[in-house]
Design a protein around this motif. Structure first.
Motif, short mmCIF file in Angstrom:
data_model
loop_
_atom_site.label_atom_id
_atom_site.label_comp_id
_atom_site.label_asym_id
_atom_site.label_seq_id
_atom_site.Cartn_x
_atom_site.Cartn_y
_atom_site.Cartn_z
N VAL A 74 69.92 40.66 26.19
CA VAL A 74 68.42 39.95 26.50
C VAL A 74 67.82 40.85 27.95
O VAL A 74 68.73 40.90 28.80
CB VAL A 74 68.38 38.70 26.82
N ALA A 90 64.92 40.47 30.18
CA ALA A 90 63.57 39.74 30.52
C ALA A 90 63.03 40.37 31.50
O ALA A 90 63.47 40.36 32.68
CB ALA A 90 63.87 38.33 30.57
N ARG A 121 54.99 38.73 31.27
CA ARG A 121 56.22 38.42 30.90
C ARG A 121 56.80 39.09 29.47
O ARG A 121 56.27 38.79 28.65
CB ARG A 121 56.46 36.72 30.91
N ARG A 137 60.08 40.40 26.97
CA ARG A 137 61.55 39.86 26.66
C ARG A 137 61.87 40.85 25.34
O ARG A 137 61.21 40.92 24.59
CB ARG A 137 61.48 38.38 26.35
N GLU A 175 64.94 42.15 23.14
CA GLU A 175 66.19 41.50 22.46
C GLU A 175 66.78 42.47 21.52
O GLU A 175 66.10 42.86 20.72
CB GLU A 175 66.33 39.94 21.91
#
Length: 308
Positions: free
Chosen positions: A118, A120, A137, A139, A141
Motif C-alpha cells: 500500500v 497512500a 488523496r 492510494r 496497491e
C-alpha cells in the motif's frame, strides 16, 4: 506468503520488488521534474513478472508521457498534462502559462503485508501561478502476484477535492473541439515495441473502441529486446460510472495503437465534468500486468475470479 519488498529512496521514489523472482515490479516516482512537462508523480518502469518493461518514459514524440500517471489535460483552462495546450481552431500551442503541476505533500502509509503493498499519498494540484486548486488523496496497491498465471495487479484509487471558491471543470481536447482525443485522468503510455498491438474489450476489438464504454479494455504487445508478449488489462470499478453527488459521469475509453500505444479510462471524454467547491471526485481503477498475449476468454476468467 512471502511479502513484497519495498525500498523508499526519500524525496525520489518507492520501488516494489517480488522477492521470489527478484523482479522490480514498479517504481513510483514522486520527485518534481521539468516544469514544461507538468510535474506529477508517476509509475515507471512497470514490469511483468518475467521482468519485461511495459511502460515508456519521456518518448521523443511526447516528453510529458511518463509511464502510468493520473493527470488532467484540461482543467478550468489549465493544462496539468504537460507540453503544448490544445486550442480549438489553432491546434496545439506552446503556452507555458497554462501548464500546471501536481505536488507530493506526504505519505500516510507505505507498507507491505500479506502479499499486498500500500502506498497512500497526499498531493496538491496547482495552475501555473502555484495557487491551490485541489487536494488529492491517492492510494496505490500492489496485490494478487500469481506466478502460475504470470500476472499481478495494481489498484489505483484517487479522491480529488476542489479547494477553489468556484467549480473545477475537467475536460479534454475533445471537449475543447478536437475529435476523438478525449484523454485525461489515468493514462498509460506503452513502450515503442507495443505500437500496433492488439486492443480487446468485452464486445469488440481494435482502435475503433476509441470513445466507447466498457467495464474493461486490454492491450497486448510484443516486446523489443526480449521474446514474447505482455498484456495489460485496464478496468474501472463499477461505482465509477455512478460516483458523485451530482449524478453519473460514465467513463469512455481513450485508446490508440498508432502512432503509439496508449490507454486512458477518460473521465471527461465527450463532456466536461464539473466539480463544485468542496466536492470530491473519487475514482478507482485496476491494472492487471500479465506475461503473454491474453485472449478475451482468459481476461474474462481472470476478472470473474478476482472481483472488486
Amino acid at each position: 506468503m512471502t511479502g513484497l519488498r519495498i525500498v523508499h529512496s526519500y524525496g525520489d521514489r518507492i520501488t516494489v520488488t517480488d522477492p521470489v523472482t527478484g523482479v522490480e515490479l514498479l517504481a513510483y516516482v514522486y520527485r518534481a521534474e521539468a516544469a514544461w512537462e507538468a510535474p506529477k508523480p508517476y509509475v515507471h518502469p512497470l514490469r511483468t513478472l518475467a521482468g519485461d518493461v511495459v511502460t515508456d518514459y519521456r518518448p521523443n514524440d511526447h516528453r510529458w508521457h511518463k509511464g502510468l500517471s493520473l493527470t488532467a489535460s484540461h482543467l478550468s483552462g489549465a493544462n496539468l498534462w504537460g507540453g503544448n495546450s490544445y486550442v480549438h481552431g489553432q491546434g496545439y500551442l506552446e503556452l507555458p502559462e497554462r501548464v500546471g503541476s501536481m505536488a507530493h505533500a506526504g505519505f500516510d502509509e507505505v507498507s507491505s503485508a500479506d502479499g499486498r503493498v500500500v502506498i497512500a499519498e497526499r498531493l496538491t494540484w496547482h495552475p501555473y501561478d502555484g495557487e491551490l486548486w485541489a487536494e488529492e488523496r491517492r492510494r496505490i496497491e500492489v496485490h494478487d502476484v500469481e506466478p502460475e498465471s504470470g500476472s499481478w495487479a495494481l489498484t489505483w484509487t484517487t479522491a480529488v477535492t476542489n479547494r477553489r471558491a468556484e467549480p473545477l471543470r475537467f475536460g479534454s481536447p475533445t471537449t475543447a473541439g478536437r475529435e476523438m482525443a478525449g484523454y485525461t485522468g489515468l493514462f498509460w503510455r506503452g513502450p515503442r515495441g507495443f505500437q500496433g498491438g492488439r486492443i480487446t474489450a468485452p464486445d469488440g476489438k481494435g482502435p475503433g473502441l476509441m470513445g466507447t464504454r466498457a467495464p474493461w479494455l486490454a492491450y497486448s504487445g510484443e516486446h523489443d529486446g526480449a521474446d514474447g508478449h505482455a498484456t495489460l488489462v485496464f478496468a474501472h470499478a463499477p461505482e465509477n460510472d455512478h460516483a458523485g453527488e451530482r449524478g453519473a459521469h460514465p467513463a469512455h475509453w481513450f485508446v490508440r495503437d498508432e502512432p503509439f500505444a496508449g490507454v486512458a479510462p477518460s473521465w471527461a471524454f465527450h463532456d466536461e465534468l464539473e466539480l463544485a467547491p468542496g466536492d470530491t471526485l473519487t475514482r478507482r481503477y485496476r491494472v492487471v500486468v500479465a506475461d503473454g498475449a491474453w485472449e478475451r476468454q482468459e481476461i474474462t476468467k481472470y476478472l470473474e475470479t478476482h472481483p472488486w
